[in-house]
Design an enzyme around this catalytic site. Structure first.
Site, PDB file in Angstrom:
ATOM      1  N   SER A   1       0.831  -1.196  -0.012  1.00 38.08           N
ATOM      2  CA  SER A   1       0.012   0.093  -0.125  1.00 38.08           C
ATOM      3  C   SER A   1       0.791   1.259  -0.161  1.00 38.08           C
ATOM      4  O   SER A   1       0.318   2.282  -0.398  1.00 38.08           O
ATOM      5  CB  SER A   1      -0.999  -0.117   1.057  1.00 38.08           C
ATOM      6  OG  SER A   1      -0.238  -0.359   2.453  1.00 38.08           O
TER       7      SER A   1
ATOM      8  N   ASP B   1      -4.088   7.676   8.002  1.00 40.56           N
ATOM      9  CA  ASP B   1      -4.820   6.560   8.531  1.00 40.56           C
ATOM     10  C   ASP B   1      -3.736   5.887   9.880  1.00 40.56           C
ATOM     11  O   ASP B   1      -2.882   6.470   9.911  1.00 40.56           O
ATOM     12  CB  ASP B   1      -5.544   5.849   7.761  1.00 40.56           C
ATOM     13  CG  ASP B   1      -4.747   5.023   6.809  1.00 40.56           C
ATOM     14  OD1 ASP B   1      -3.413   4.981   6.975  1.00 40.56           O
ATOM     15  OD2 ASP B   1      -5.328   4.421   5.866  1.00 40.56           O
TER      16      ASP B   1
ATOM     17  N   HIS C   1      -0.873   4.606   7.058  1.00 40.06           N
ATOM     18  CA  HIS C   1      -0.362   5.332   6.030  1.00 40.06           C
ATOM     19  C   HIS C   1      -0.082   6.821   6.288  1.00 40.06           C
ATOM     20  O   HIS C   1      -0.973   7.471   6.830  1.00 40.06           O
ATOM     21  CB  HIS C   1      -1.163   5.241   4.729  1.00 40.06           C
ATOM     22  CG  HIS C   1      -1.615   3.870   4.554  1.00 40.06           C
ATOM     23  ND1 HIS C   1      -2.784   3.250   4.894  1.00 40.06           N
ATOM     24  CD2 HIS C   1      -0.828   2.562   4.040  1.00 40.06           C
ATOM     25  CE1 HIS C   1      -2.795   1.941   4.582  1.00 40.06           C
ATOM     26  NE2 HIS C   1      -1.683   1.647   4.172  1.00 40.06           N
TER      27      HIS C   1
END
Ligand SMILES: *[C@@H]1O[C@H](CO)[C@@H](O)[C@H](O)[C@H]1NC(C)=O
Ligand SMILES: *[C@@H]1O[C@H](CO)[C@@H](O)[C@H](O)[C@H]1NC(C)=O
Ligand SMILES: *[C@@H]1O[C@H](CO)[C@@H](O)[C@H](O)[C@H]1NC(C)=O
Length: 361
Positions: free
Chosen positions: A56, A337, A340
Site C-alpha cells: 500500500s 490513517d 499510511h
C-alpha cells in the site's frame, strides 16, 4: 543464523539506533535541499520508466474497488479529489519517485488490458495489503507480482529492452508480513527467525527482478513501525513503541547485509536501499520543518480516525453514516490513517530522500 546470535544482534542494533537517533535530531533541521537545476535535468533523463512492486505504500489503484478501503471516501480527497485506490488523502511514494524521474506515475497493472501493449512510463504491480508471503488472499504476493512482470516482458521484446535501457524498479515492503505473523499467533520469541525468513525471501525476489533485466532496483527499508498510529494509539499518539522499532532495525540491518551481498554477486551496484526508517524518523522529529515543507501540527496522530476503536478511516454503518472523523487540514498531519502517511507526509519524506535519490539515480 542462530537464534541466540540474532538476539545479540538485536541488542546491538538497538543501541546503534539510539545513537543514530541523537544525530538525526540535528540533521533533520540542517539539511538543505536546493539542488543545481541543470544537474537535476541531466540526471532525470537516465530513467524514464518505473516498474513498481509491493504494497500500500506504493499501490496506485491495483486493489479491486469492492475489496479495499482505498476506494472509499475520504481516501483521495486531496488528490485527485476522489478515491483513486491510493491509501492516502493524495499521492503516495510511487507518485513522488515518478515525479523525481520527471515521468507520469506508472499505470496500475490492473488497467493494462485497457492500455494494450503501450506502457508509457512503466507499470505498477503493487497491491495494498501484500507481503513477500501470502498476507491478504486473494491479492498477489510479491512473487506473483513478479510473475505478472515476467509475463509482460515475455509478451513484448520492446518492454524488455526499455527495462534494460531506461527502467528503474521500486520495491516496497512496508511490513504486512509482520502484521500477518502476529495475527496468526506468532510470538515475540520467534520473531527474529521470522524476520530472517522475510528478508531471505525479499532478497530472492530482488535477485529475480535483476535477472529479468533491471539495472537499478530500489528497495525500501522498513519505516519505524512502532511510530505508526496503530501502535501509538495505546498511549494517545504520544510515543513510538521502541520494542517494535528494535525489531524493525533487525529487519533493516539484515536487509542491508542482503543488499551488499547481492551487489557483490552482481558486480554492478544494481541494488540500493531507500531508507524510509531514517526519513520518517527525521521528518517526525523535525515535525516536517525543513526548508520548503509545511510544519506538521500533529506528528503521530492521524488525520482520519474511527470515532471509536472498532472503526477505521472510511468505515460507514448500515445507514451509511460516517463512523470516522477527518481533520480540518490533511496538510497539517503526517499520518493519514492508522498506517499510511498523508500526501504532505510522503512529500516531506520524499524531500528528505532527495539528496540520496540524486546520488543514486
Ligand atoms: C505466492 O503466491 C503463489 C500463488 O498463490 C503461491 O503459490 C506461492 O507459494 C506464494 N509465494 C510465497 C513466497 O509465499
Ligand atoms: C510495544 O509493542 C510490543 C510488541 O508488539 C508490545 O508487547 C508492548 O506492549 C508495546 N508497548 C507499549 C508501551 O505499547
Ligand atoms: C564478494 O564476493 C567474492 C566472491 O565473488 C568473495 O570472495 C568476497 O568475500 C565477497 N565480499 C563480500 C564483502 O561479501
Amino acid at each position: 543464523m542462530q537464534f541466540n546470535n540474532l538476539l545479540l544482534l538485536l541488542l546491538f542494533v538497538h543501541f546503534t539506533i539510539l545513537f543514530q537517533d541523537n544525530i538525526l535530531c540535528v540533521q533533520g533541521s540542517t539539511h538543505h535541499y536546493r539542488q543545481n537545476d541543470q544537474d537535476f535535468d541531466q540526471m532525470k533523463k537516465i530513467y524514464t520508466k518505473l516498474f513498481v512492486f509491493g504494497d500500500s505504500y506504493a499501490d496506485t489503484g491495483n486493489n479491486r474497488k469492492s475489496f479495499a478501503g482505498s476506494w472509499k471516501q475520504p481516501y483521495g480527497i486531496t488528490f485527485p479529489g476522489k478515491p483513486s485506490g491510493r491509501f492516502s488523502d493524495g499521492r503516495v511514494l510511487t507518485d513522488y519517485i515518478a515525479k523525481h524521474l520527471g515521468v507520469k506515475s506508472p499505470l496500475p497493472y490492473r488497467f493494462m488490458e485497457y492500455a494494450g501493449k503501450r506502457i508509457g512510463s512503466g507499470i505498477n504491480f503493487a497491491y495494498g495489503g501484500t507481503g513477500v508471503f501470502d498476507t491478504l488472499v486473494p491479492n498477489p504476493n510479491m512473487t506473483t507480482q513478479i510473475d505478472y512482470f515476467e509475463k509482460v516482458i515475455h509478451s513484448s521484446v520492446f518492454i524488455k529492452s526499455e527495462l534494460q535501457s531506461s527502467g528503474l524498479v521500486l520495491v516496497s515492503l512496508a511490513g504486512n508480513d509482520y502484521g500477518d505473523y502476529f495475527a496468526k499467533g506468532g510470538t515475540n520469541q520467534g520473531l527474529p527467525n521470522f524476520i530472517a525468513t522475510v528478508v531471505n525471501q525479499l532478497a530472492k525476489n530482488l535477485k529475480r527482478i535483476h535477472m529479468l533485466g533491471a539495472k537499478k532496483i530500489m528497495v525500501t527499508a522498513l519505516a519505524p513501525l512502532g511510530c505508526l498510529p496503530q501502535s501509538t494509539l495505546l498511549n494517545s499518539f504520544q510515543q513510538c513503541n521502541s520494542t517494535q522499532n528494535t525489531a524493525v532495525n533487525l529487519h533493516n540491518f539484515l536487509l542491508q547485509q542482503a543488499v551488499s551481498k547481492l551487489n557483490n554477486e552482481t558486480k554492478d551496484s544494481s541494488f540500493v536501499i531507500l531508507d524510509l526508517y531514517n526519513s520518517f524518523t527525521s521528518v517526525l522529529q523535525s515535525k516536517g520543518g525543513h526548508p520548503g515543507s509545511l510544519k506538521f501540527e500533529s506528528t503521530l496522530k492521524p488525520c482520519c480516525i474511527g470515532i471509536t476503536q472498532q472503526y477505521s478511516c472510511g468505515d460507514v454503518n448500515e445507514k451509511g453514516d460516517k463512523m470516522y472523523k477527518v481533520c480540518s487540514d490533511p496538510n497539517s498531519a503526517f499520518f493519514w490513517d492508522s498506517v499510511h502517511p498523508t500526501q504532505a507526509g510522503w512529500h516531506a519524506v520524499y524531500s528528505n530522500l532527495q539528496p540520496m535519490l540524486q546520488e543514486i539515480l
